[in-house]
Enzyme design. Structure first.
Site, PDB file in Angstrom:
ATOM      1  N   TYR A 295      64.291  35.078  38.843  1.00 38.18           N
ATOM      2  CA  TYR A 295      65.634  34.575  38.546  1.00 38.18           C
ATOM      3  C   TYR A 295      65.674  33.072  38.779  1.00 38.18           C
ATOM      4  CZ  TYR A 295      70.714  34.848  38.108  1.00 38.18           C
ATOM      5  OH  TYR A 295      72.008  34.716  37.677  1.00 38.18           O
ATOM      6  N   TYR A 345      70.618  32.318  29.362  1.00 43.62           N
ATOM      7  CA  TYR A 345      71.150  32.875  30.609  1.00 43.62           C
ATOM      8  C   TYR A 345      71.930  34.137  30.272  1.00 43.62           C
ATOM      9  CZ  TYR A 345      73.630  33.226  35.080  1.00 43.62           C
ATOM     10  OH  TYR A 345      74.135  33.655  36.287  1.00 43.62           O
TER      11      TYR A 345
END
Lengths: 387, 132
Positions: A295, A345
């Site tokens: 992440y 994203y």
């Protein structure tokens, strides 16, 4: 060796929409399109789905989605909290439900218009934040910490101070993920690599920690996954990807996006905890992982992942990255799709799709002989394995 | 300068009441004596629901800091320094650091509390280099 949900369930299908800055359609439509694509990929139909999992932050309600898809009956639906922390938690929830017999085929979806609709990068008011359940942020907003970049940077600055890490060091991650994205036609930054000089010339977002090119994109798009049991997957269309291990972590002293209260914040305790759980569940070690999808809302968190999982010692991620380990051809290619900075994203779930493509041997930036891939989002993580 | 007003809850109203009268207040368990921040209704060590409020000395060090450069309050004028302060009492809290140039801030620098009233009557605790 397996414990918890280990190795009894699989990812049978993946789906996604295009990733953009303006999808031109509703979040519900993005969710429905991605879901249908994942089911088609798995060779399953909507009649097979009896469970769903998404993020607490997802705007598409379960009833809305099943109304669009024509799913007749759900017997399990669950949501995982705290934004990107849910990335791998949704897989854990789905796998646990299947392993326990609460559902047999679980659809995971995450879809939003996060650029053309409500942007995460814009300052938030205390009221917005409190209604999302993250109440502690009201202690930060009056002082000017009103975006994820600012919450996170106050944590990361301690890491820089303790280990002498600079913003230029962070930039070396940005360069690598943009290089990976440059090959990926699904990436927003397809064919648009950057240099370290570009990074250093980009404007400060939060000095002395984050420049513009340290920050993930804001994106529109949807991603979906189909989880079922190993048995159920045997006669499906695609080779299933094994969910070898899955874990969430919340530790006393922890917080969301920020990390101000653990005794030591020059790292991230929850990532270390996820690592311990995943290594214990799988019996694997860092050397057994061929690639990692980490992440990357902001570049410094990748450094903490590399260190907390034991791919390199504490404080040495900058050397690990400088030496080329996280690039294609390195010992641990990271975010081979371009990550949240380079591809899009989609709140982290696009990392899981990339791990699945790698294990199927059909990634754009294919890692040779990928057997085990780590996906981590700090407060949740999974190890996926080739069937 | 404008700031978002803090949101007080039943569990931490004492803190903001303190800020309103120029006191930095901390919560301390009435049973085991341990301090905690941010405040909460139950002591995580002994589970006592009884607690008292004490006035912090208002001294601490800069544990980490940032200078936001993107939108919101920093666009109103001079740069705002946000710092995570570690108080002498052993707890950390987020605040602003004033009276020092952004380039001169250092982790570990000694600071002391003061209080500022912003637009619309919003009062906040702030920190500045100690002993000036």
């Amino acid at each position: 060796m397996a414990s918890g949900v280990g190795d009894r369930t699989v990812i049978a299908g993946i789906g996604q929409t295009e990733f953009s800055k303006n999808s031109g359609r509703s979040e519900l439509q993005l969710a429905a399109e991605a879901s249908l694509a994942a089911l088609e990929d798995a060779g399953l139909s909507v009649e097979d789905v009896d469970g769903t999992v998404t993020y607490t932050l997802d705007g598409t309600g379960e009833f809305e989605l099943i109304r669009s898809l024509g799913i007749k009956e759900l017997r399990y639906y669950s949501r995982a909290p705290y934004g990107g922390a849910a990335t791998c938690a949704v897989v854990l929830h789905a796998a646990a439900a299947v392993a326990a017999g609460a559902a047999s085929v679980v659809l995971i979806y995450r879809a939003f218009n996060e650029r053309s609709g409500r942007r995460f990068g814009l300052p938030q008011t205390a009221a917005q934040v409190s209604s999302s359940g993250s109440y502690w942020w009201r202690w930060y907003i009056p002082f000017g910490l009103d975006t994820p970049a600012k919450w996170a940077a106050l944590h990361f600055q301690r890491y820089m101070h303790v280990y002498g890490v600079t913003n230029e060091d962070f930039g070396r991650y940005s360069v690598v993920c943009r290089k990976h994205a440059a090959n990926n036609p699904n990436a927003y930054f397809y064919q648009r690599p950057i240099t370290l000089e570009d990074h250093q010339n980009s404007r400060w977002i939060v000095e002395p920690v984050l420049r513009l090119l340290d920050c993930c994109q804001e994106s529109d798009g949807g991603v979906a996954l189909v989880i079922t049991s190993r048995e159920r997957a045997r006669d499906l269309r695609r080779p299933p990807v094994r969910i070898v291990a899955a874990a969430q972590s919340a530790l006393w002293g922890g917080d969301i996006v920020s990390d101000y209260f653990h005794t030591d914040i020059a790292g991230m305790a929850e990532i270390g905890d996820i690592g311990k759980k995943l290594w214990a569940q799988s019996g694997l070690l860092p050397k057994d992982i061929q690639a990692a999808m980490l992440y990357d809302h902001f570049s410094p968190i990748v450094f903490m992942h590399l260190e907390e999982f034991g791919f390199c010692p504490r404080g040495q991620a900058r050397d690990f990255i400088r030496e080329g380990h996280i690039e294609l051809g390195g010992s641990l290619p990271v975010n081979t799709h371009g990550g949240l900075l380079g591809e899009a994203y989609i709140h982290g779930v696009n990392h899981i799709n990339e791990a699945v493509r790698q294990l199927r041997g059909e990634a754009i930036n294919q890692v040779p002989n990928a057997q085990h891939i780590l996906v981590s989002a700090g407060m949740s993580g999974i190890i996926l394995g080739k069937a | 300068m404008k700031r978002t007003a803090p949101l007080a809850t039943r569990d931490d109203r004492f803190f903001w009441d303190g800020v309103a009268v120029g006191e930095l207040r901390l919560q301390r368990c009435a049973n085991c004596g341990k301090r905690r921040h941010p405040p909460g209704p139950m002591c995580p060590w002994c589970h006592s629901l009884q607690w008292r409020v004490e006035r912090a000395a208002g001294r601490g060090v800069v544990y980490s800091y940032v200078i936001p450069r993107h939108t919101a309050i920093e666009s109103q004028g001079e740069p705002v320094i946000v710092a995570l302060i570690e108080l002498e009492e052993g707890v950390r809290l987020v605040s602003n650091l004033c009276g020092v140039a952004p380039g001169a801030v250092r982790n570990g620098m000694a600071v002391e509390v003061f209080f500022t009233e912003f637009e619309d009557g919003v009062r906040l605790h702030q920190f500045r280099p100690a002993g000036r």
